[in-house]
Design an enzyme around this catalytic site. Structure first.
Site, PDB file in Angstrom:
ATOM      1  N   HIS A  19      33.798  38.321   8.610  1.00 33.46           N
ATOM      2  CA  HIS A  19      32.703  38.362   7.628  1.00 33.46           C
ATOM      3  C   HIS A  19      32.138  36.957   7.492  1.00 33.46           C
ATOM      4  O   HIS A  19      32.894  35.992   7.387  1.00 33.46           O
ATOM      5  CB  HIS A  19      33.270  38.840   6.285  1.00 33.46           C
ATOM      6  CG  HIS A  19      32.238  39.111   5.249  1.00 33.46           C
ATOM      7  ND1 HIS A  19      31.565  38.111   4.586  1.00 33.46           N
ATOM      8  CD2 HIS A  19      31.751  40.285   4.759  1.00 33.46           C
ATOM      9  CE1 HIS A  19      30.706  38.665   3.723  1.00 33.46           C
ATOM     10  NE2 HIS A  19      30.803  39.977   3.815  1.00 33.46           N
ATOM     11  N   CYS A  73      26.828  40.712   7.729  1.00 34.51           N
ATOM     12  CA  CYS A  73      26.503  40.895   6.315  1.00 34.51           C
ATOM     13  C   CYS A  73      25.135  40.275   6.049  1.00 34.51           C
ATOM     14  O   CYS A  73      24.981  39.049   6.079  1.00 34.51           O
ATOM     15  CB  CYS A  73      27.578  40.251   5.434  1.00 34.51           C
ATOM     16  SG  CYS A  73      27.168  40.362   3.679  1.00 34.51           S
ATOM     17  N   HIS A 118      27.173  45.122   6.720  1.00 36.41           N
ATOM     18  CA  HIS A 118      26.988  45.207   5.272  1.00 36.41           C
ATOM     19  C   HIS A 118      25.494  45.059   5.031  1.00 36.41           C
ATOM     20  O   HIS A 118      24.937  43.995   5.299  1.00 36.41           O
ATOM     21  CB  HIS A 118      27.692  44.047   4.559  1.00 36.41           C
ATOM     22  CG  HIS A 118      29.180  44.145   4.549  1.00 36.41           C
ATOM     23  ND1 HIS A 118      29.974  43.162   4.002  1.00 36.41           N
ATOM     24  CD2 HIS A 118      30.017  45.107   4.984  1.00 36.41           C
ATOM     25  CE1 HIS A 118      31.253  43.526   4.113  1.00 36.41           C
ATOM     26  NE2 HIS A 118      31.306  44.687   4.712  1.00 36.41           N
ATOM     27  N   ASP A 134      25.916  47.477   0.655  1.00 35.32           N
ATOM     28  CA  ASP A 134      26.731  46.426   0.041  1.00 35.32           C
ATOM     29  C   ASP A 134      26.385  46.350  -1.435  1.00 35.32           C
ATOM     30  O   ASP A 134      25.861  47.312  -1.991  1.00 35.32           O
ATOM     31  CB  ASP A 134      26.489  45.118   0.799  1.00 35.32           C
ATOM     32  CG  ASP A 134      27.614  44.125   0.647  1.00 35.32           C
ATOM     33  OD1 ASP A 134      28.583  44.416  -0.045  1.00 35.32           O
ATOM     34  OD2 ASP A 134      27.510  43.027   1.228  1.00 35.32           O
ATOM     35  N   HIS A 135      26.671  45.245  -2.057  1.00 33.30           N
ATOM     36  CA  HIS A 135      26.497  45.122  -3.511  1.00 33.30           C
ATOM     37  C   HIS A 135      25.254  45.839  -4.018  1.00 33.30           C
ATOM     38  O   HIS A 135      24.185  45.708  -3.445  1.00 33.30           O
ATOM     39  CB  HIS A 135      26.345  43.654  -3.911  1.00 33.30           C
ATOM     40  CG  HIS A 135      27.431  42.796  -3.386  1.00 33.30           C
ATOM     41  ND1 HIS A 135      27.361  41.441  -3.416  1.00 33.30           N
ATOM     42  CD2 HIS A 135      28.617  43.107  -2.815  1.00 33.30           C
ATOM     43  CE1 HIS A 135      28.464  40.928  -2.893  1.00 33.30           C
ATOM     44  NE2 HIS A 135      29.243  41.925  -2.502  1.00 33.30           N
ATOM     45  N   TYR A 173      29.801  46.505  -7.344  1.00 35.09           N
ATOM     46  CA  TYR A 173      30.403  47.686  -6.735  1.00 35.09           C
ATOM     47  C   TYR A 173      30.378  48.936  -7.616  1.00 35.09           C
ATOM     48  O   TYR A 173      31.311  49.723  -7.634  1.00 35.09           O
ATOM     49  CB  TYR A 173      31.831  47.372  -6.267  1.00 35.09           C
ATOM     50  CG  TYR A 173      31.817  46.537  -5.008  1.00 35.09           C
ATOM     51  CD1 TYR A 173      31.636  47.142  -3.769  1.00 35.09           C
ATOM     52  CD2 TYR A 173      31.922  45.156  -5.057  1.00 35.09           C
ATOM     53  CE1 TYR A 173      31.569  46.383  -2.612  1.00 35.09           C
ATOM     54  CE2 TYR A 173      31.865  44.390  -3.897  1.00 35.09           C
ATOM     55  CZ  TYR A 173      31.694  45.013  -2.689  1.00 35.09           C
ATOM     56  OH  TYR A 173      31.627  44.277  -1.529  1.00 35.09           O
TER      57      TYR A 173
HETATM   58  C1  DNO Z   1      32.071  40.947  -1.143  1.00 35.68           C
HETATM   59  C2  DNO Z   1      32.614  41.196   0.167  1.00 35.68           C
HETATM   60  C3  DNO Z   1      33.621  40.155   0.580  1.00 35.68           C
HETATM   61  C4  DNO Z   1      34.296  40.600   1.844  1.00 35.68           C
HETATM   62  C5  DNO Z   1      35.266  39.604   2.387  1.00 35.68           C
HETATM   63  C6  DNO Z   1      35.711  40.021   3.754  1.00 35.68           C
HETATM   64  O1  DNO Z   1      31.552  41.792  -1.755  1.00 35.68           O
HETATM   65  O2  DNO Z   1      31.614  41.327   1.106  1.00 35.68           O
HETATM   66  O3  DNO Z   1      34.571  39.994  -0.416  1.00 35.68           O
HETATM   67  O4  DNO Z   1      34.997  41.772   1.599  1.00 35.68           O
HETATM   68  O5  DNO Z   1      34.733  38.357   2.432  1.00 35.68           O
HETATM   69  O6  DNO Z   1      36.928  39.450   4.028  1.00 35.68           O
END
Ligand code: DNO
Length: 346
Positions: A198, A236, A263, A308-309, A322
């Site tokens: 990531h 991401c 992501h 993602d978020h 989340y």
């Molecule tokens: C946040 C996530 C990160 C991700 C880590 C992967 O929302 O994208 O915490 O899980 O960095 O190791």
């Protein structure tokens, strides 16, 4: 493209039965949270997670994350024992049918924000990052609450850890990452697992700590350390996109065969090294989500994607970034983009 959703286990206010009702949801992304970082995950805990997902009609093929112990990132005396434990986790997860392991190599802090609930004009709230505010924080003084951070450190432990990192500059961190990859990638290959690093979030160093998984040039360097499909990326968009120099569609086209997990989220860049998280659609933020998904589709991407978020909307309370509702809207948007881009009616 396989659509997935992050689930934080039994403690997650979002339930598996809610997740399965999101259209076309194929699986969850999760982890064993009860084992301390660096230890080997019990096979029974991995099997239980898989069983819970499957009994809800969902697959469990992506782990996020198997965290990398600080000793490994520091290249400390315990590193080789901890790397061996990491390899054992990779083997066990492969045996359980896991295909992708997401991890990161950020020293001390994982993702970092200055605000957990920035309120927007429409009444929703989301995470935000302001460089000046972050620079004023003093992590060693304690009292810091960061969303992605392991708060189990006491203030003196954190001070000691930060002190040890004073000797680790970017090149030293690269060296420690190299040692890690050279040991782990062959095990991943044998286990049928793809490792997917990531990017650093945000993609720049802070508090004097180095960050190296930040830009196209560095991703290229990382992939060349072990030139294997098993040495891959979690792409991401929100992390890499916080630096407007990163041309995301271009990077996707350049690294497509090594992107195993994506992501997808949008952010609005509000100043130099400042951004806030927004709803997923292109018009809501600074990232061109259409161009990003288009680059994935054009590259024949068939890996895992997750929204993602999200913002907190409709009065939802929960884990910052989340919640259920806005991520579910994001999932539906991703599906719509994908269908519009890939469907060819003759
Ligand atoms: C946040 C996530 C990160 C991700 C880590 C992967 O929302 O994208 O915490 O899980 O960095 O190791």
């Amino acid at each position: 493209m396989k659509l997935t959703f992050r689930w934080y286990g039994e403690e997650d206010p979002v339930t598996l039965s809610q997740i399965r009702q999101i259209p076309c949801m194929s699986g969850i992304v999760s982890a064993v949270y009860s084992t301390p970082v660096g230890e080997v995950w019990p096979q029974s805990a991995i099997a239980a997670l898989k069983q819970q997902a499957e009994s809800n009609g969902l697959s469990f093929e992506v782990v996020e994350s198997v965290p990398v112990h600080e000793e490994i990132k520091l290249g400390g005396p315990q590193a080789s024992r901890l790397i061996e434990n990491y390899c054992e986790n990779v083997r066990r997860l492969g045996q359980a049918g896991v295909k992708v392991i997401c991890y990161n190599f950020m020293p001390v802090f994982d993702w970092l924000r200055s605000e957990l609930k920035r309120v927007h004009p429409d009444g929703s709230n989301s995470l935000a990052y302001d460089q000046q505010t972050v620079l004023k924080m003093n992590p060693a003084a304690g009292g810091l609450s960061l969303p992605g951070w392991d708060e189990s450190y006491s203030a003196p432990e954190l001070q000691a850890l930060l002190k040890r990192y004073e000797a680790v500059d970017e090149e030293a961190l690269w060296k420690n990452l190299e040692t890690f990859l050279q040991a782990v990638i062959p095990v991943a290959e044998e286990s049928g697992v793809k490792m997917a690093i990531h990017p650093d979030d945000p993609p720049w160093g802070m508090f004097g700590l180095p960050r190296i998984v930040t830009c196209e040039e560095n991703l290229r360097r990382l992939l060349s350390i072990v030139d294997s499909e098993a040495n891959g990326l979690t792409f991401c968009t929100g992390s890499l996109g916080a630096n407007p120099q990163n041309d995301l569609p271009r990077m996707i086209r350049a690294f497509a065969s090594r992107i195993h997990f994506v992501h997808l989220r949008n952010i609005r860049i509000t100043g130099d090294r400042c951004f806030e998280e927004t709803a997923h659609p292109t018009p809501c933020g600074s990232l061109d989500m259409y161009a990003i998904v288009r680059a994935l589709a054009d590259s024949g991407f068939d890996g895992y994607v997750r929204p993602d978020h999200g913002r907190m909307i409709w009065g939802e309370e929960g884990r910052p970034g989340y919640g259920l509702y806005d991520r579910a809207l994001g999932a539906a948007y991703i599906l719509g983009l994908w269908e519009a881009i890939t469907r060819r009616d003759s």
